[in-house]
Scaffold this motif. Sequence first.
Motif, PDB file in Angstrom:
ATOM      1  N   VAL A 200       0.850  -1.197   0.000  1.00 33.56           N
ATOM      2  CA  VAL A 200       0.000   0.000   0.000  1.00 33.56           C
ATOM      3  C   VAL A 200       0.884   1.246   0.000  1.00 33.56           C
ATOM      4  O   VAL A 200       1.740   1.402   0.885  1.00 33.56           O
ATOM      5  CB  VAL A 200      -0.933   0.017   1.230  1.00 33.56           C
ATOM      6  N   ALA A 201       0.696   2.124  -0.968  1.00 37.25           N
ATOM      7  CA  ALA A 201       1.481   3.353  -1.051  1.00 37.25           C
ATOM      8  C   ALA A 201       0.977   4.358  -0.025  1.00 37.25           C
ATOM      9  O   ALA A 201      -0.216   4.668   0.030  1.00 37.25           O
ATOM     10  CB  ALA A 201       1.385   3.938  -2.455  1.00 37.25           C
ATOM     11  N   LEU A 202       1.910   4.889   0.792  1.00 35.20           N
ATOM     12  CA  LEU A 202       1.563   5.831   1.851  1.00 35.20           C
ATOM     13  C   LEU A 202       2.465   7.051   1.770  1.00 35.20           C
ATOM     14  O   LEU A 202       3.642   6.948   1.418  1.00 35.20           O
ATOM     15  CB  LEU A 202       1.740   5.172   3.221  1.00 35.20           C
ATOM     16  N   ASN A 203       1.903   8.208   2.133  1.00 36.87           N
ATOM     17  CA  ASN A 203       2.654   9.450   2.195  1.00 36.87           C
ATOM     18  C   ASN A 203       2.668   9.977   3.629  1.00 36.87           C
ATOM     19  O   ASN A 203       2.002   9.423   4.517  1.00 36.87           O
ATOM     20  CB  ASN A 203       2.034  10.485   1.251  1.00 36.87           C
ATOM     21  N   GLY A 204       3.416  11.061   3.848  1.00 33.65           N
ATOM     22  CA  GLY A 204       3.544  11.625   5.183  1.00 33.65           C
ATOM     23  C   GLY A 204       2.194  11.886   5.833  1.00 33.65           C
ATOM     24  O   GLY A 204       1.316  12.497   5.224  1.00 33.65           O
ATOM     25  N   GLY A 205       2.030  11.425   7.064  1.00 31.07           N
ATOM     26  CA  GLY A 205       0.776  11.576   7.800  1.00 31.07           C
ATOM     27  C   GLY A 205      -0.187  10.430   7.603  1.00 31.07           C
ATOM     28  O   GLY A 205      -1.134  10.276   8.381  1.00 31.07           O
ATOM     29  N   ASP A 206       0.009   9.622   6.556  1.00 29.18           N
ATOM     30  CA  ASP A 206      -0.833   8.447   6.341  1.00 29.18           C
ATOM     31  C   ASP A 206      -0.471   7.348   7.320  1.00 29.18           C
ATOM     32  O   ASP A 206       0.626   7.315   7.887  1.00 29.18           O
ATOM     33  CB  ASP A 206      -0.657   7.896   4.919  1.00 29.18           C
ATOM     34  N   ALA A 207      -1.391   6.414   7.499  1.00 26.01           N
ATOM     35  CA  ALA A 207      -1.141   5.286   8.390  1.00 26.01           C
ATOM     36  C   ALA A 207      -1.830   4.042   7.842  1.00 26.01           C
ATOM     37  O   ALA A 207      -2.721   4.118   6.986  1.00 26.01           O
ATOM     38  CB  ALA A 207      -1.628   5.595   9.795  1.00 26.01           C
ATOM     39  N   LEU A 208      -1.401   2.893   8.361  1.00 30.11           N
ATOM     40  CA  LEU A 208      -1.959   1.618   7.935  1.00 30.11           C
ATOM     41  C   LEU A 208      -2.165   0.727   9.147  1.00 30.11           C
ATOM     42  O   LEU A 208      -1.237   0.471   9.911  1.00 30.11           O
ATOM     43  CB  LEU A 208      -1.008   0.922   6.945  1.00 30.11           C
ATOM     44  N   LYS A 209      -3.412   0.271   9.336  1.00 28.18           N
ATOM     45  CA  LYS A 209      -3.712  -0.729  10.354  1.00 28.18           C
ATOM     46  C   LYS A 209      -3.470  -2.106   9.747  1.00 28.18           C
ATOM     47  O   LYS A 209      -3.982  -2.408   8.663  1.00 28.18           O
ATOM     48  CB  LYS A 209      -5.159  -0.619  10.811  1.00 28.18           C
ATOM     49  N   VAL A 210      -2.720  -2.941  10.448  1.00 27.82           N
ATOM     50  CA  VAL A 210      -2.366  -4.268   9.950  1.00 27.82           C
ATOM     51  C   VAL A 210      -2.875  -5.297  10.953  1.00 27.82           C
ATOM     52  O   VAL A 210      -2.370  -5.391  12.074  1.00 27.82           O
ATOM     53  CB  VAL A 210      -0.847  -4.415   9.763  1.00 27.82           C
ATOM     54  N   THR A 211      -3.904  -6.049  10.568  1.00 26.36           N
ATOM     55  CA  THR A 211      -4.460  -7.091  11.424  1.00 26.36           C
ATOM     56  C   THR A 211      -4.534  -8.398  10.642  1.00 26.36           C
ATOM     57  O   THR A 211      -4.646  -8.400   9.410  1.00 26.36           O
ATOM     58  CB  THR A 211      -5.868  -6.721  11.913  1.00 26.36           C
ATOM     59  N   ALA A 212      -4.484  -9.518  11.355  1.00 25.85           N
ATOM     60  CA  ALA A 212      -4.563 -10.853  10.761  1.00 25.85           C
ATOM     61  C   ALA A 212      -3.495 -11.046   9.681  1.00 25.85           C
ATOM     62  O   ALA A 212      -3.727 -11.699   8.669  1.00 25.85           O
ATOM     63  CB  ALA A 212      -5.964 -11.116  10.192  1.00 25.85           C
ATOM     64  N   GLU A 213      -2.326 -10.447   9.895  1.00 22.08           N
ATOM     65  CA  GLU A 213      -1.175 -10.601   9.025  1.00 22.08           C
ATOM     66  C   GLU A 213       0.008 -11.025   9.885  1.00 22.08           C
ATOM     67  O   GLU A 213       0.027 -10.750  11.099  1.00 22.08           O
ATOM     68  CB  GLU A 213      -0.844  -9.294   8.300  1.00 22.08           C
ATOM     69  N   ASP A 214       1.002 -11.665   9.279  1.00 19.58           N
ATOM     70  CA  ASP A 214       2.151 -12.086  10.084  1.00 19.58           C
ATOM     71  C   ASP A 214       3.423 -11.306   9.780  1.00 19.58           C
ATOM     72  O   ASP A 214       4.465 -11.558  10.381  1.00 19.58           O
ATOM     73  CB  ASP A 214       2.418 -13.586   9.913  1.00 19.58           C
ATOM     74  N   LEU A 215       3.321 -10.325   8.866  1.00 21.72           N
ATOM     75  CA  LEU A 215       4.518  -9.587   8.483  1.00 21.72           C
ATOM     76  C   LEU A 215       4.156  -8.169   8.079  1.00 21.72           C
ATOM     77  O   LEU A 215       3.140  -7.935   7.411  1.00 21.72           O
ATOM     78  CB  LEU A 215       5.213 -10.298   7.314  1.00 21.72           C
ATOM     79  N   VAL A 216       4.994  -7.217   8.491  1.00 23.42           N
ATOM     80  CA  VAL A 216       4.913  -5.842   8.013  1.00 23.42           C
ATOM     81  C   VAL A 216       6.167  -5.574   7.190  1.00 23.42           C
ATOM     82  O   VAL A 216       7.287  -5.742   7.678  1.00 23.42           O
ATOM     83  CB  VAL A 216       4.839  -4.836   9.178  1.00 23.42           C
ATOM     84  N   THR A 217       5.982  -5.164   5.931  1.00 21.95           N
ATOM     85  CA  THR A 217       7.115  -4.907   5.039  1.00 21.95           C
ATOM     86  C   THR A 217       7.045  -3.471   4.535  1.00 21.95           C
ATOM     87  O   THR A 217       6.015  -3.031   4.023  1.00 21.95           O
ATOM     88  CB  THR A 217       7.115  -5.875   3.848  1.00 21.95           C
ATOM     89  N   LEU A 218       8.142  -2.755   4.687  1.00 19.51           N
ATOM     90  CA  LEU A 218       8.254  -1.383   4.203  1.00 19.51           C
ATOM     91  C   LEU A 218       9.308  -1.339   3.112  1.00 19.51           C
ATOM     92  O   LEU A 218      10.426  -1.826   3.291  1.00 19.51           O
ATOM     93  CB  LEU A 218       8.662  -0.448   5.344  1.00 19.51           C
ATOM     94  N   GLU A 219       8.957  -0.743   1.963  1.00 15.73           N
ATOM     95  CA  GLU A 219       9.874  -0.684   0.828  1.00 15.73           C
ATOM     96  C   GLU A 219       9.487   0.478  -0.075  1.00 15.73           C
ATOM     97  O   GLU A 219       8.553   1.216   0.211  1.00 15.73           O
ATOM     98  CB  GLU A 219       9.831  -2.013   0.058  1.00 15.73           C
ATOM     99  N   GLN A 220      10.231   0.643  -1.172  1.00 11.71           N
ATOM    100  CA  GLN A 220       9.958   1.678  -2.173  1.00 11.71           C
ATOM    101  C   GLN A 220       9.786   3.047  -1.490  1.00 11.71           C
ATOM    102  O   GLN A 220       8.811   3.754  -1.717  1.00 11.71           O
ATOM    103  CB  GLN A 220       8.723   1.326  -3.002  1.00 11.71           C
ATOM    104  N   ALA A 221      10.757   3.398  -0.690  1.00  9.10           N
ATOM    105  CA  ALA A 221      10.664   4.622   0.109  1.00  9.10           C
ATOM    106  C   ALA A 221      11.344   5.794  -0.581  1.00  9.10           C
ATOM    107  O   ALA A 221      12.301   5.628  -1.351  1.00  9.10           O
ATOM    108  CB  ALA A 221      11.302   4.391   1.475  1.00  9.10           C
ATOM    109  N   GLU A 222      10.854   6.960  -0.259  1.00 11.63           N
ATOM    110  CA  GLU A 222      11.485   8.202  -0.697  1.00 11.63           C
ATOM    111  C   GLU A 222      11.555   9.149   0.487  1.00 11.63           C
ATOM    112  O   GLU A 222      10.524   9.659   0.942  1.00 11.63           O
ATOM    113  CB  GLU A 222      10.709   8.854  -1.846  1.00 11.63           C
ATOM    114  N   ALA A 223      12.760   9.321   1.028  1.00 12.10           N
ATOM    115  CA  ALA A 223      12.996  10.199   2.184  1.00 12.10           C
ATOM    116  C   ALA A 223      11.960   9.949   3.281  1.00 12.10           C
ATOM    117  O   ALA A 223      11.372  10.884   3.825  1.00 12.10           O
ATOM    118  CB  ALA A 223      12.977  11.659   1.750  1.00 12.10           C
ATOM    119  N   ALA A 224      11.760   8.669   3.604  1.00 13.31           N
ATOM    120  CA  ALA A 224      10.709   8.295   4.544  1.00 13.31           C
ATOM    121  C   ALA A 224      11.231   8.120   5.964  1.00 13.31           C
ATOM    122  O   ALA A 224      12.320   7.586   6.176  1.00 13.31           O
ATOM    123  CB  ALA A 224      10.039   6.997   4.095  1.00 13.31           C
ATOM    124  N   GLU A 225      10.431   8.570   6.911  1.00  9.02           N
ATOM    125  CA  GLU A 225      10.623   8.244   8.317  1.00  9.02           C
ATOM    126  C   GLU A 225       9.305   7.654   8.800  1.00  9.02           C
ATOM    127  O   GLU A 225       8.232   8.243   8.585  1.00  9.02           O
ATOM    128  CB  GLU A 225      10.993   9.483   9.121  1.00  9.02           C
TER     129      GLU A 225
END
Length: 233
Positions: A200-225
């Motif tokens: 899921v593509a996210l920008n600053g201030g966005d958030a993602l609720k992750v339930t019933a999953e076993d992994l959180v993966t962050l990638e394809q970042a641009e100056a992300a914190e």
Amino acid sequence: MLDVRKSNDRGAASFGWLKSRHTFSFGHYHDPKHMGFGPLRVINEDHVQPGRGFDSHGHRNMEIISYVLDGALEHKDSMGNGSVLRYGDVQRMSAGSGVVHSEYNHSKTEGVHFLQIWIEPNTVGEAPGYEEKHFDTASKTGRLRLIASADGREGSVSMRQDASIYATILNGADAVSHQLAAGRQAYVHVVRGSVTANGVALNGGDALKVTAEDLVTLEQAEAAEVLVFDLPQ
């Protein structure tokens, strides 16, 4: 299951000296669909004008974590603590049986930008407590750095809840993953920049609720914190 919370859908408050966005119901902003996520109760993104701030006020039975993004945040409390927090500093105040504190922009010329995070404790009525630690940029770059946990492991600040908070700075080909144990869920909050979380593509201030999953993966970042909260269901 993945559920996106867009930045512009957050609650907003503006008082001249303060501009704030509320991820969950807070103050005059009330939305029964966004009252919290597990024990995570508040993520407020605050911008405070030079020399202004929050006068002394009280809290009880809440783990309050401040994550400074820019500028200098001055803190004083009824436990006798006083400090100035800057980027990389993480402060944890356990309100417990009751504490009074104030937060001000330490600078007379520059704004301060910070996140205030509230997590409900798993015990109430405990003595109030305080802790702060610094996490430099290198320790968060290209990896998930634990900044808060129940037991203070890996040099994180400790809190009275079975929860963990990770911070990461990602760019370009950087990618990180976090395993979720059975009975756990995650909340991914993009502090700034852009990133793809579980596709899921996210920008600053966005958030993602992750339930019933076993992994959180962050990638394809641009100056992300990004902050990742590992929480009980």
